[in-house]
Design an enzyme around this catalytic site. Structure first.
Site: not given
Length: 699
Positions: A474, A554, A638, A673
């Site tokens: 991430y 993301s 999203d 999302h």
């Protein structure tokens, strides 16, 4: 920045391509649109895909999905994989109980229910009664509970719902005794809590958006409202707004004793100002007590005449400070528990004690302190992992949930006075932890920084450089990747796969300095850390580049897009999920502007534009490059990271990729999302991701 639209031949340049994977991709129209940034022209031929509600875009989505699902349908083990995932997920899942006015409330999913059900208990030994079943709110399970909030007298439940995964919420109110809904209904709520005071509650919302642009228009002028039960939404009072700054968000919370209202104002995902309103005095206005946006100020609660605040103000690893409500300005605050070498992640007041959760090398350590700041003891946890504790300020009873990579979520009932825990509920997932190994290693990134990484695999693994590996990351927004159990990984591990998670810079594992070293013009550190993780796994003979898959969602989708375009030779498979992939225009949609403290924007300076352009995945796809087998994933609803990012990136990859690997996009319909996604859609999505990964790793 100026936009130039050339209408030569109506701008209808078309392409279609077939690569050596024998996939006929849909034709995607190319326009001759060019943006000029600081004297540099940048083409944006797929700008039209930003209109995600146009008939042309909807047709493109349908065509792309047909290609993707036709490909997935040909994977011979896909149905067996889906059955295995379904069987694995079919076990009761419990949430930790919450005690309100002598009753307990908890979430439970029987196994394959699309949404978890909220139950009520008169006592821990009583028969559970359904309080709210969100599965009855839609036929397909795409309406989800976002949050619930109980009135302090225990009479009412206010809850918010989200439809199809959107960030837009609606609030309703239920009379708990009768299970009947009141007439209260609040719309256009987003990024909001529900905080009760007297006969109503505070919440945050935007003005009604432009019709047809609800899921893409920039979110502006956030406001805090107070809603009194029985009133129409139009009567709700605005408690806080900032008309001078359109691009700020604000949120409200009330102390447990209902004496104080706290309002936070943010310009981005990092840093906030803090306002205080004395609710015991009529007609008082909020006063600013902690100005600026350089530090984070998180309210713990008001207790024994003091306000407890967790903050990184003058403490990158966070400290606990106390505020005198009579002298609340920041210069008068006092440090109660100073920062240490480990990050102070969270603080809760339970049973008259402070429970402080520290992060040490990306795992939890829970300590009890007195309210005077003296350390009392460490709460013993089963092993290295992640813990979350909850309880009431003056209640001796608490509950905590513990999990790790090979330790399914387990709930413990905890006696604060005696520092004793007993097993309350254990997950009955069909998984034997003794069959697997989870280890933490430290590797060296490009600039010499030591980075932790967790690696999980089946016992007996041979480090011969031939094992399939999934590397996940991430690296952003101060978010920490902590040990946690995920049943969807089991089929991959069962087949000899290795699952690795790298704790990259940009996250919060080592405090604010670690976070900031992966932001703006240091963002490349994040990609270097991830690439170094892949090279470590190869060097230590876990795998090789033809057996290595990468995945992130993301901001992690940005990570995957950047790394696969910078080092296409290093990876066999790439799965960028709901990713931020157009770094020059992300700030123009919904809440994208709030990410600028991590990313910077193409408009703020020429240097920042040039830096973003160097790594923006959309703008670094090149022709005649053999990219990894790629499946981009997104949701058509999203409104966090709008699907245009994924649409444009997939179209660009399909046009440029000359290699033998497939370049697909999977667009989930009536999905957002990720939050609130029904179990049925989770199983479908995980089946398709793992089927694609395992096929292209030769498993």
């Amino acid at each position: 920045m100026k936009t130039i639209l050339k209408l030569t031949l109506f701008g209808l340049i078309m392409h279609s391509c077939t690569n050596r994977a024998n996939i006929q991709y849909p034709e995607t129209r190319m326009d001759t649109i060019t943006d000029n940034y600081w004297g540099t022209d940048v083409a944006d031929p797929y700008r039209w895909l930003e209109d995600d509600r146009s008939q042309e875009t909807e047709a493109w989505v349908a065509e792309q999905n047909k290609v993707t699902y036709d490909y997935l349908a040909q994977i011979p083990f896909r149905e067996d994989l889906k059955k295995r995932l379904t069987d694995l997920m079919n076990y009761p899942k419990y949430g930790s109980p919450l005690k309100v006015n002598g009753k307990y409330y908890f979430y439970k999913n029987d196994g394959l229910q699309n949404q978890s059900v909220l139950y009520e208990l008169d006592s821990l030994n009583a028969e559970p009664k359904v309080l709210l079943d969100p599965n009855k709110l839609s036929e397909d399970g795409t309406v989800a509970l976002s949050q619930v909030s109980f009135s302090n007298d225990g009479k009412y439940l206010a809850y918010s719902i989200a439809k199809s995964g959107s960030d837009w919420n609606e609030i309703f109110v239920m009379d708990i005794a009768s299970r009947q809904l009141l007439g209260d209904h609040i719309e256009w709520v987003k990024f909001s809590g529900i905080s009760w005071f007297n006969d109503g509650f505070y919440y945050s919302a935007y003005s009604r958006p432009e019709k047809g642009r609800e899921y893409s228009n920039k979110n502006e002028y956030h406001k805090v409202f107070y809603h009194r039960l029985g009133d129409n939404q139009e009567k709700d009072n605005i408690v806080f707004e900032n008309k001078q700054f359109a691009l700020r968000n604000c949120g409200a919370s009330v102390s447990d004793d209902e004496k104080y209202l706290f309002i936070t104002e943010t310009e981005s995902t990092t840093g906030n100002s803090l306002w205080l309103k004395d609710l015991t005095k009529a007609n008082t206005k909020p006063i600013l007590i902690a100005p600026g946006f350089e530090s984070d100020f998180d309210i713990v609660d008001h207790y024994q005449g003091k306000i407890f605040v967790l903050t990184n103000y003058q403490a990158p690893n966070q400290q606990l400070m106390i505020v005198d409500p009579n002298k609340p300005q920041l210069e008068n605050w006092q440090t109660l528990i100073p920062q240490s070498e480990n990050v102070m992640q969270s603080v809760s007041i339970i049973g008259g004690k402070l429970f402080v959760n520290y992060l040490q090398d990306a795992s939890s350590h829970l300590f009890a302190f007195s309210t005077e700041g003296d350390m009392l003891y460490e709460v013993k946890l089963p092993t290295i992992g992640t813990v979350g504790i909850s309880g009431e300020i003056d209640e001796d009873e608490a509950f905590y949930t513990f999990t790790s990579f090979t330790f399914p979520p387990t709930i413990y009932r905890y006696c604060v006075a005696e520092n004793k825990a007993e097993l309350f509920r254990k997950s009955e997932v069909l998984f034997n932890p003794e069959d697997y190994v989870s280890e933490q290693v430290f590797y060296t990134s490009k600039d010499g920084t030591k980075i932790p990484m967790s690696i999980t695999y089946k016992k007996g693994l041979k480090k011969n450089g031939k094992n399939p590996v999934m590397l996940y990351g991430y690296g952003g927004f101060n978010i920490s990747l902590l040990p946690g159990f995920n049943v969807a990984r089991i089929p991959f591990l069962e087949k000899g796969g290795v699952y690795a998670i790298a704790n990259l810079r940009g996250g919060g594992e080592y405090g604010e300095n670690w976070h900031m070293s992966g932001t703006k013009m240091q963002k490349q550190n994040v990609f270097d850390d991830f690439i170094a993780a892949a090279e470590y796994l190869i060097d230590k003979k876990y795998t090789n580049s033809k057996k290595l898959a990468i995945n992130g969602g993301s901001n992690g989708g940005l990570l995957i897009g950047a790394c696969m375009t910078q080092r296409p030779d290093l990876f066999a498979v790439a799965i960028p999920e709901v990713g931020v992939l157009d770094m020059l225009r992300y700030q123009k949609f919904t809440i994208g502007w709030a990410w600028a403290t991590d990313y910077g924007t193409s408009e703020e300076s020429q240097d920042m534009f040039e830096y973003l352009l160097r790594y923006s995945p959309l703008h670094n796809v090149e022709k005649d490059v053999d990219y990894p087998a790629t499946m981009v994933t997104t949701g058509d609803h999203d409104d966090r990271v709008v699907p245009a990012h994924s649409f444009k990136f997939a179209a660009t990859l399909q046009a440029a990729n000359s290699g033998k690997n497939p370049t697909l996009i999977r667009i989930d319909v009536n999905a957002g999302h990720g939050a609130g996604k029904p179990i049925s859609k989770i199983i479908d999505a995980q089946t398709d991701v793992w089927a694609f990964v395992m096929k292209n790793l030769g498993m």
